[in-house]
Design a protein around this motif. Sequence first.
Motif, mmCIF file in Angstrom:
data_model
loop_
_atom_site.group_PDB
_atom_site.id
_atom_site.type_symbol
_atom_site.label_atom_id
_atom_site.label_comp_id
_atom_site.label_asym_id
_atom_site.label_seq_id
_atom_site.Cartn_x
_atom_site.Cartn_y
_atom_site.Cartn_z
ATOM 1 N N UNK A 24 0.859 -1.190 0.000
ATOM 2 C CA UNK A 24 0.000 0.000 0.000
ATOM 3 C C UNK A 24 0.892 1.235 0.000
ATOM 4 N N UNK A 25 0.597 2.183 -0.870
ATOM 5 C CA UNK A 25 1.462 3.354 -1.056
ATOM 6 C C UNK A 25 1.255 4.399 0.028
ATOM 7 N N UNK A 26 2.186 5.346 0.075
ATOM 8 C CA UNK A 26 2.082 6.451 1.032
ATOM 9 C C UNK A 26 0.809 7.262 0.810
ATOM 10 N N UNK A 27 0.472 7.523 -0.460
ATOM 11 C CA UNK A 27 -0.744 8.283 -0.734
ATOM 12 C C UNK A 27 -1.981 7.526 -0.270
ATOM 13 N N UNK A 28 -1.992 6.222 -0.461
ATOM 14 C CA UNK A 28 -3.135 5.421 -0.025
ATOM 15 C C UNK A 28 -3.247 5.391 1.491
ATOM 16 N N UNK A 29 -2.123 5.438 2.197
ATOM 17 C CA UNK A 29 -2.155 5.468 3.659
ATOM 18 C C UNK A 29 -2.696 6.804 4.171
ATOM 19 N N UNK A 30 -2.366 7.881 3.479
ATOM 20 C CA UNK A 30 -2.809 9.204 3.918
ATOM 21 C C UNK A 30 -4.289 9.463 3.620
ATOM 22 N N UNK A 31 -4.811 8.827 2.585
ATOM 23 C CA UNK A 31 -6.181 9.124 2.146
ATOM 24 C C UNK A 31 -7.231 8.985 3.245
ATOM 25 N N UNK A 32 -7.271 7.874 4.008
ATOM 26 C CA UNK A 32 -8.310 7.774 5.048
ATOM 27 C C UNK A 32 -8.137 8.797 6.164
ATOM 28 N N UNK A 33 -6.893 9.198 6.442
ATOM 29 C CA UNK A 33 -6.653 10.228 7.466
ATOM 30 C C UNK A 33 -7.232 11.567 7.010
ATOM 31 N N UNK A 34 -6.925 11.936 5.780
ATOM 32 C CA UNK A 34 -7.434 13.201 5.244
ATOM 33 C C UNK A 34 -8.959 13.172 5.135
ATOM 34 N N UNK A 35 -9.502 12.070 4.655
ATOM 35 C CA UNK A 35 -10.959 11.974 4.508
ATOM 36 C C UNK A 35 -11.655 12.107 5.861
ATOM 37 N N UNK A 36 -11.108 11.477 6.891
ATOM 38 C CA UNK A 36 -11.716 11.559 8.220
ATOM 39 C C UNK A 36 -11.657 12.978 8.768
ATOM 40 N N UNK A 37 -10.544 13.658 8.533
ATOM 41 C CA UNK A 37 -10.397 15.038 8.990
ATOM 42 C C UNK A 37 -11.387 15.942 8.267
ATOM 43 N N UNK A 38 -11.528 15.732 6.972
ATOM 44 C CA UNK A 38 -12.456 16.534 6.170
ATOM 45 C C UNK A 38 -13.886 16.334 6.665
ATOM 46 N N UNK A 39 -14.263 15.103 6.961
ATOM 47 C CA UNK A 39 -15.618 14.841 7.461
ATOM 48 C C UNK A 39 -15.839 15.481 8.828
ATOM 49 N N UNK A 40 -14.851 15.375 9.696
ATOM 50 C CA UNK A 40 -15.012 15.896 11.052
ATOM 51 C C UNK A 40 -15.287 17.391 11.057
ATOM 52 N N UNK A 41 -14.601 18.129 10.173
ATOM 53 C CA UNK A 41 -14.725 19.589 10.186
ATOM 54 C C UNK A 41 -15.541 20.122 9.005
#
Length: 420
Positions: A24-41
């Motif tokens: 799994x790539x670095x971009x794929x690892x970051x995607x769920x973190x960014x998506x969760x942050x975007x949803x939270x705020x």
Amino acid sequence: MKKVAILGGKRIPFVKSFKEYNHISNQELLAPCLDALIRQFNLEGKRIGEVALGGLLNRPTDWNFSRECVLGTSLDPHTPAYSLQRACGTSLDATIQLGLRIAAGQVDTAISGGSDTNSDIPLLFQRQLAWKLSDLKHAKTFGQRLKILTSIRFKDLSPVYPSIVEPRTGMSMGQHTEKMVKEWGISREAQDELAYYSHINAAKAYEEGFFNDLVVPFKGVTKDTIIRADTSLAKLASLKPAFDHSGSGTLTAGNSTLYTDGAAVLFMASEEFAQQQNWPVKAYLVDGETAAVDYVAGEGLLMAPTYAVARMLKRQHLQLKDFDFYEIHEAFSGQVLCTLKAWEDADYCRKLGWDKPLGSIDRSRLNVKGGSVAIGHPFAATGARIVAQAAKLLEEKGSGRVLISICTAGGMGVTAILEK
């Protein structure tokens, strides 16, 4: 200067490399973190002032890494982004840089973070093969192409694996730390004890639900997999040295960080903007500092945070004891103990510009929810993980101050202060 508010952070569980997140790539690892942050705020379709992300083990094709990560989310595509790398301090450095822009009024919001994986490692060709393949691409005649192809030797085909060693010394970080613990007289028992409490504190934090709103499930993993709630000093003592096999080695797999895959992000804003959006502020970023040591000439590779903290405390008119929590990155238990012992040493502290020792810390306030030895250390993700963890500590306490310290490869250190 505007106050820099830490609003929240998200990360995926940190896992041992070559297991759950294999391929799994670095971009794929970051995607769920960014998506969760975007949803939270509720940031869908919103333009963020700036995004800074980084990774150490990136592929050459990831030259626009941070921007591509942003374009893979629901953020407004007009959101600018840049990539950076300061080894293990990458995402803390990104946080400090973006904090300065917020403080100066250049942007109202920012996202920092990082990702690293050893399980999608960017293998390289031998330079001779790379040159020949490049020449082959530009060859104009069949004869030229044939000549290049027949010049390729079997030895040219062996890949070059990334190696986490210091180019100037050829030594690994663990080997350098073995030198440090011998210089400072740090025992194996003391290192194992610090590692033990790192695991116990992290396990307890999970039991208490501390990480529930910080960690996002990914690929069926719901919590960090390296934490050992059942560890003991006896089990740690049974492990063999990992870096020095001469009989005097003290660093083991139990008191050192393991190769880890993971990602983490952090959301910040000016206090004024956060109030306008009714976003609760967990903590404030007060200051940050970087430093470097001449490890080639004999200084300890991972001792640069001692300099950075000394400068930062002097600038803020603070003492080492003036903190409610200490979040010191555990690259190795021995490295943390060397740092603490150096701050207690009068002669060493004179090199730091102090006329007396910085002093001792209350060890019960150190990495109270676990440190990198237990949680794991995906190099570029650790800073964002620590800041989010520290900010939540202050939010729960309601007030206080946290000292953050991260050592890095290349003999550098990145440090910061959070307040509530």
